[in-house]
Write a protein that holds these residues in place. Structure first.
Motif, PDB file in Angstrom:
ATOM      1  N   UNK A 198     -13.648  -5.919  16.306  1.00 29.00           N
ATOM      2  CA  UNK A 198     -13.286  -6.335  17.653  1.00 29.00           C
ATOM      3  C   UNK A 198     -12.497  -5.247  18.368  1.00 29.00           C
ATOM      4  N   UNK A 199     -11.675  -4.486  17.617  1.00 29.77           N
ATOM      5  CA  UNK A 199     -10.962  -3.356  18.214  1.00 29.77           C
ATOM      6  C   UNK A 199     -11.958  -2.349  18.784  1.00 29.77           C
ATOM      7  N   UNK A 200     -13.088  -2.196  18.094  1.00 32.03           N
ATOM      8  CA  UNK A 200     -14.096  -1.249  18.545  1.00 32.03           C
ATOM      9  C   UNK A 200     -15.023  -1.876  19.574  1.00 32.03           C
ATOM     10  N   UNK A 201     -14.697  -3.122  19.987  1.00 32.96           N
ATOM     11  CA  UNK A 201     -15.531  -3.834  20.946  1.00 32.96           C
ATOM     12  C   UNK A 201     -16.936  -4.091  20.407  1.00 32.96           C
ATOM     13  N   UNK A 202     -17.012  -4.344  19.120  1.00 29.53           N
ATOM     14  CA  UNK A 202     -18.285  -4.669  18.476  1.00 29.53           C
ATOM     15  C   UNK A 202     -18.120  -6.078  17.924  1.00 29.53           C
ATOM     16  N   UNK A 203     -19.094  -6.941  18.219  1.00 34.27           N
ATOM     17  CA  UNK A 203     -18.852  -8.365  18.001  1.00 34.27           C
ATOM     18  C   UNK A 203     -19.653  -8.913  16.842  1.00 34.27           C
ATOM     19  N   UNK A 204     -19.096  -8.782  15.662  1.00 33.49           N
ATOM     20  CA  UNK A 204     -19.670  -9.418  14.485  1.00 33.49           C
ATOM     21  C   UNK A 204     -19.129 -10.839  14.410  1.00 33.49           C
ATOM     22  N   UNK A 205     -19.954 -11.838  14.709  1.00 28.69           N
ATOM     23  CA  UNK A 205     -19.459 -13.201  14.550  1.00 28.69           C
ATOM     24  C   UNK A 205     -20.237 -13.922  13.449  1.00 28.69           C
ATOM     25  N   UNK A 223      -9.967   7.719  11.438  1.00 24.76           N
ATOM     26  CA  UNK A 223     -10.993   6.700  11.616  1.00 24.76           C
ATOM     27  C   UNK A 223     -10.474   5.562  12.509  1.00 24.76           C
ATOM     28  N   UNK A 224      -9.221   5.188  12.268  1.00 28.21           N
ATOM     29  CA  UNK A 224      -8.636   4.123  13.069  1.00 28.21           C
ATOM     30  C   UNK A 224      -8.538   4.531  14.524  1.00 28.21           C
ATOM     31  N   UNK A 225      -8.174   5.782  14.740  1.00 25.69           N
ATOM     32  CA  UNK A 225      -8.087   6.299  16.105  1.00 25.69           C
ATOM     33  C   UNK A 225      -9.454   6.247  16.777  1.00 25.69           C
ATOM     34  N   UNK A 226     -10.481   6.663  16.020  1.00 23.88           N
ATOM     35  CA  UNK A 226     -11.854   6.624  16.525  1.00 23.88           C
ATOM     36  C   UNK A 226     -12.224   5.206  16.974  1.00 23.88           C
ATOM     37  N   UNK A 227     -11.884   4.242  16.109  1.00 20.68           N
ATOM     38  CA  UNK A 227     -12.196   2.849  16.420  1.00 20.68           C
ATOM     39  C   UNK A 227     -11.553   2.456  17.738  1.00 20.68           C
ATOM     40  N   UNK A 257     -21.233   6.434  18.507  1.00 25.53           N
ATOM     41  CA  UNK A 257     -21.140   4.986  18.666  1.00 25.53           C
ATOM     42  C   UNK A 257     -21.948   4.268  17.599  1.00 25.53           C
ATOM     43  N   UNK A 258     -23.162   4.761  17.334  1.00 28.69           N
ATOM     44  CA  UNK A 258     -24.002   4.095  16.350  1.00 28.69           C
ATOM     45  C   UNK A 258     -23.374   4.123  14.960  1.00 28.69           C
ATOM     46  N   UNK A 259     -22.778   5.265  14.624  1.00 31.61           N
ATOM     47  CA  UNK A 259     -22.091   5.346  13.335  1.00 31.61           C
ATOM     48  C   UNK A 259     -20.977   4.319  13.276  1.00 31.61           C
ATOM     49  N   UNK A 260     -20.294   4.155  14.421  1.00 34.42           N
ATOM     50  CA  UNK A 260     -19.186   3.206  14.461  1.00 34.42           C
ATOM     51  C   UNK A 260     -19.692   1.775  14.269  1.00 34.42           C
ATOM     52  N   UNK A 289     -22.267   0.826  12.547  1.00 39.87           N
ATOM     53  CA  UNK A 289     -22.523   0.640  11.121  1.00 39.87           C
ATOM     54  C   UNK A 289     -21.229   0.554  10.333  1.00 39.87           C
ATOM     55  N   UNK A 290     -20.296   1.448  10.645  1.00 39.83           N
ATOM     56  CA  UNK A 290     -19.039   1.459   9.894  1.00 39.83           C
ATOM     57  C   UNK A 290     -18.345   0.101   9.987  1.00 39.83           C
ATOM     58  N   UNK A 291     -18.205  -0.419  11.217  1.00 38.44           N
ATOM     59  CA  UNK A 291     -17.452  -1.664  11.378  1.00 38.44           C
ATOM     60  C   UNK A 291     -18.203  -2.839  10.753  1.00 38.44           C
ATOM     61  N   UNK A 292     -19.515  -2.859  10.920  1.00 37.10           N
ATOM     62  CA  UNK A 292     -20.267  -3.979  10.355  1.00 37.10           C
ATOM     63  C   UNK A 292     -20.237  -3.940   8.828  1.00 37.10           C
ATOM     64  N   UNK A 293     -20.449  -2.736   8.253  1.00 34.47           N
ATOM     65  CA  UNK A 293     -20.453  -2.657   6.793  1.00 34.47           C
ATOM     66  C   UNK A 293     -19.082  -2.990   6.234  1.00 34.47           C
TER      67      UNK A 293
END
Lengths: 376, 306
Positions: free
Chosen positions: A82-89, A223-227, A244-247, A249-253
């Motif tokens: 969510x910090x990365x604005x990616x919504x895994x629900x 990495x946290x800064x990137x997020x 962005x795409x790497x991010x 994958x990173x957050x979802x994995x």
């Protein structure tokens, strides 16, 4: 008729970023009190049964830890998303797949015993959760498919898949037809921390370690800064060379692996076998935990304990007062609402303005308007 | 022939709640607001509709109650996201979570009670025309509402000035605000309309589709409705087509289960959800189509400056 007007603060209010979860909790209590009164129960009695009695003895604190562990594990992973604005629900589905993958060893190879079993199960659990989370991540990066909808749809699929497994190929042949797998062997059961005091198992330790690790990552590592950069400004992130795409994958994995770990810990520790339903909605409640904890891993630990208490309280009022244990879900939903609403106070001042009076001239307004300016 | 007609009728019944909820959400999203609470509003509509119908004995009062409950529940979302400028994704999610919990609590005493069913339309003479009679003149009232609603929304969005204004707000709330359009007021109305539609869709579930109360009876339909809006690239008639495709998938898997096709029922049950994913992938890989039609300010909070 009242109108709400938001006035942007020059900078975010440090005071309210600390206070807002507490205000939200207080408001939830008030609303909950009204709800209990409507149900014909004395609110004070109900609160006592809901929030005090379930944690008044040591063994009950162990139960709290059992419920809090999956919530914290899942929520710290989600907070990074969510910090990365990616919504895994779809954490609920990743939780289930972690449980399924981890259970491969005790269900299919019950003769395999020894100290290696648990670490392997946990590892497989993380792999399972990460695998299941990689599906929406792949679809988002490859086809830019909305991850909210795909990850959520996969929850239903996971639930049905688990249902099929425990009724079909993985059903215990000696289970009298009950839809469940065999009981896990001794070496496949997550050990209890203090068997004399209560049932709490290693799961809560995993949760605490994960929270500290993610906190370190988010606050001390690149990495946290990137997020955070990609979350608040994808454009700036692109210029800085963060993919962005790497991010995605990173957050979802990461969040999938943590949800998977929570799943296998729950099955191996608290349940001891696979059943058609292995989660009272931990994956969804963890979303509330993440927001109540302000997407901060350490805040999430506290929030996880609070939400775990709502589960225990729900069971308590059901047995003591005959109120549906769905009351827990209502509390959780209200809490999230109030948290989100109170967070507005961090960035805005809120003015309530009487509609009619704003049209009056300035002096009259100053004297008579019921203008409530909340805490500058 | 009779079987075909029956299957077509059940497909229409399965498609109707999807269509209504999706049409409502389409208007909301066209105004630039993303309300992920459709599932929650729908289930609240279902429990409210069942409850009112059960207590009064009138399915019509039930249907009305479903609409009102859905609209009131969406007001909660509107106050949060529009007046308090909260994150729309998180607020919508919490609306769904709250709705699922609240409906479960309210509905405890309704479980296992016999419900009332909205009667099908029956026009003497016309309804008994072979084949088309029942398809055109013999369905449940909500079916006709859903078709009329779709036509009305199409007309409203693309043929009226107010509809144009609404779409302009969805594309750029800042410009619309600069032109003196009351962005927040429009959005409030859109969100409430979406809530009323979701509530009506829920009412259809508990008053027509399966006239009883079962916990979580919406079974992800609210989410599928959300997916339908994306699938339809925010166009009403494509929502109509999409809803019927999904209705067919839903009914198809039920029939396959009944016929005893040697595939585990769980796999068939997961087909609607898998189909949603597949359809979303197919539509979103066409980036130009999606980019062109997505309301540009969808999901972004707006705080008017003075």
């Amino acid at each position: 008729m009242m109108r709400i007007e938001l006035v942007k603060r020059p900078q975010r209010s440090a005071l309210f970023s600390v206070l807002s979860p507490f205000i939200a909790f207080a408001l939830t209590m008030i609303a909950g009190g009204i709800m209990f009164a409507l149900l014909g129960v004395n609110p004070l009695d109900a609160f006592n049964i809901y929030f005090i009695q379930p944690i008044s003895e040591v063994w009950q604190l162990h139960e709290l830890a059992i419920k809090a562990a999956p919530l914290i594990l899942i929520a710290v992973g989600l907070s990074v998303c969510y910090k990365a604005n990616i919504w895994n629900i779809g954490a609920e589905g990743q939780f289930i797949f972690g449980a399924i993958f981890g259970s491969i060893i005790p269900v299919l190879f019950p003769q395999f015993e020894g100290p290696l079993v648990i670490p392997l199960m946990l590892l497989l659990g993380m792999v399972g959760g990460a695998f299941y989370a990689s599906i929406p991540a792949f679809l988002k990066t490859r086809f830019s498919t909305n991850e909210i909808l795909t990850s959520l749809m996969l929850v239903y699929v996971a639930q049905l898949f688990l249902d099929w497994l425990v009724r079909g190929p993985w059903r215990d042949p000696q289970g009298h037809g009950f839809p469940q797998t065999i009981q896990f062997g001794d070496s496949a059961v997550l050990p209890e921390l203090m068997p004399d005091a209560g049932r709490a198992n290693w799961g809560i330790l995993f949760a605490l370690v994960a929270a500290v690790a993610i906190w370190l990552m988010m606050s001390r590592m690149l990495k946290g800064f990137e997020v955070r950069v990609l979350g608040s400004s994808p454009r700036a992130g692109r210029f800085a060379g963060f993919g962005f795409n790497r991010m995605v994958f990173f957050t979802f994995l990461l969040s999938g692996a943590l949800a998977g770990l929570a799943g296998i810990s729950e099955v191996s520790g608290a349940i001891g076998q696979l059943q058609p339903v292995i989660s009272p909605g931990y994956g969804f409640t963890a979303i509330i935990v993440a927001f109540l904890g302000r997407l901060n891993p350490l805040g999430i630990v506290a929030a996880g304990l609070v939400l775990a208490l709502t589960y225990l309280g729900g069971e308590a009022v059901q047995s003591a007062l005959g109120i549906s244990d769905k009351v827990a879900r209502v509390f959780q939903g209200m809490l999230l609402f109030f948290v989100l609403g109170c967070d507005t106070l961090i960035h805005y001042r809120i003015r309530l303005i009487g509609m009619a009076l704003t049209k009056a001239n300035g002096t009259a307004q100053l004297e008579a308007a019921p203008k409530l300016e909340e805490a500058r | 022939m009779d079987i075909t007609v029956n299957i077509l009728l059940t497909i229409a019944t399965a498609a109707t709640p999807l269509l209504i909820a999706a049409i409502g959400e389409l208007v909301v999203e066209r105004s630039g607001v993303l309300n992920l609470g459709v599932e929650g509003m729908m289930i609240m509509g279902a429990v409210g509709g069942f409850g009112a119908g059960y207590l009064t004995g009138s399915p019509w009062i039930g249907l009305l109650a479903a609409i009102i409950v859905g609209a009131l529940f969406s007001l909660l979302f509107a106050v949060m996201t529009l007046s308090l400028a909260t994150n729309q994704v998180a607020t919508g999610l919490s609306l769904t979570l709250l709705g699922l919990g609240l409906s479960g609590m309210i509905g405890t005493s309704f479980v296992g009670q016999p419900g009332v069913r909205l009667p099908n339309l029956d026009i003497p003479g016309l309804s008994s025309i072979p084949v088309v009679g029942r398809l055109i003149f013999g369905q449940d009232p909500v079916f006709y509402i859903s078709i009329a609603l779709t036509a009305a929304v199409m007309w409203f969005l693309f043929r009226t000035r107010t509809g144009l204004t609404l779409r302009s707000i969805g594309d750029s709330h800042t410009s619309a605000h600069a032109l003196g359009i009351k962005v927040i007021r429009y959005r409030y109305l859109a969100v409430i309309f979406g809530g009323a539609c979701a509530g009506l869709a829920g009412g259809h579930l508990s008053l027509v589709y399966t006239p009883q109360w079962v916990e979580n009876m919406s079974a992800g339909r609210g989410w599928i409705a959300l997916a339908l809006v994306v699938f339809a690239s925010w166009r009403p008639w494509r929502v109509l087509a999409g809803a019927y495709i999904f209705g067919a998938v839903w009914i198809g898997q039920l029939h396959a289960q009944a016929f005893g096709i040697p595939v585990p029922s769980q796999f068939l049950s997961s087909l609607p959800y898998l189909a949603t994913i597949v359809v979303l992938v197919l539509i979103s890989r066409n980036k130009r189509l999606t980019m062109m039609n997505t309301p540009a300010s969808l999901g972004q909070p707006f705080v008017p400056d003075r």
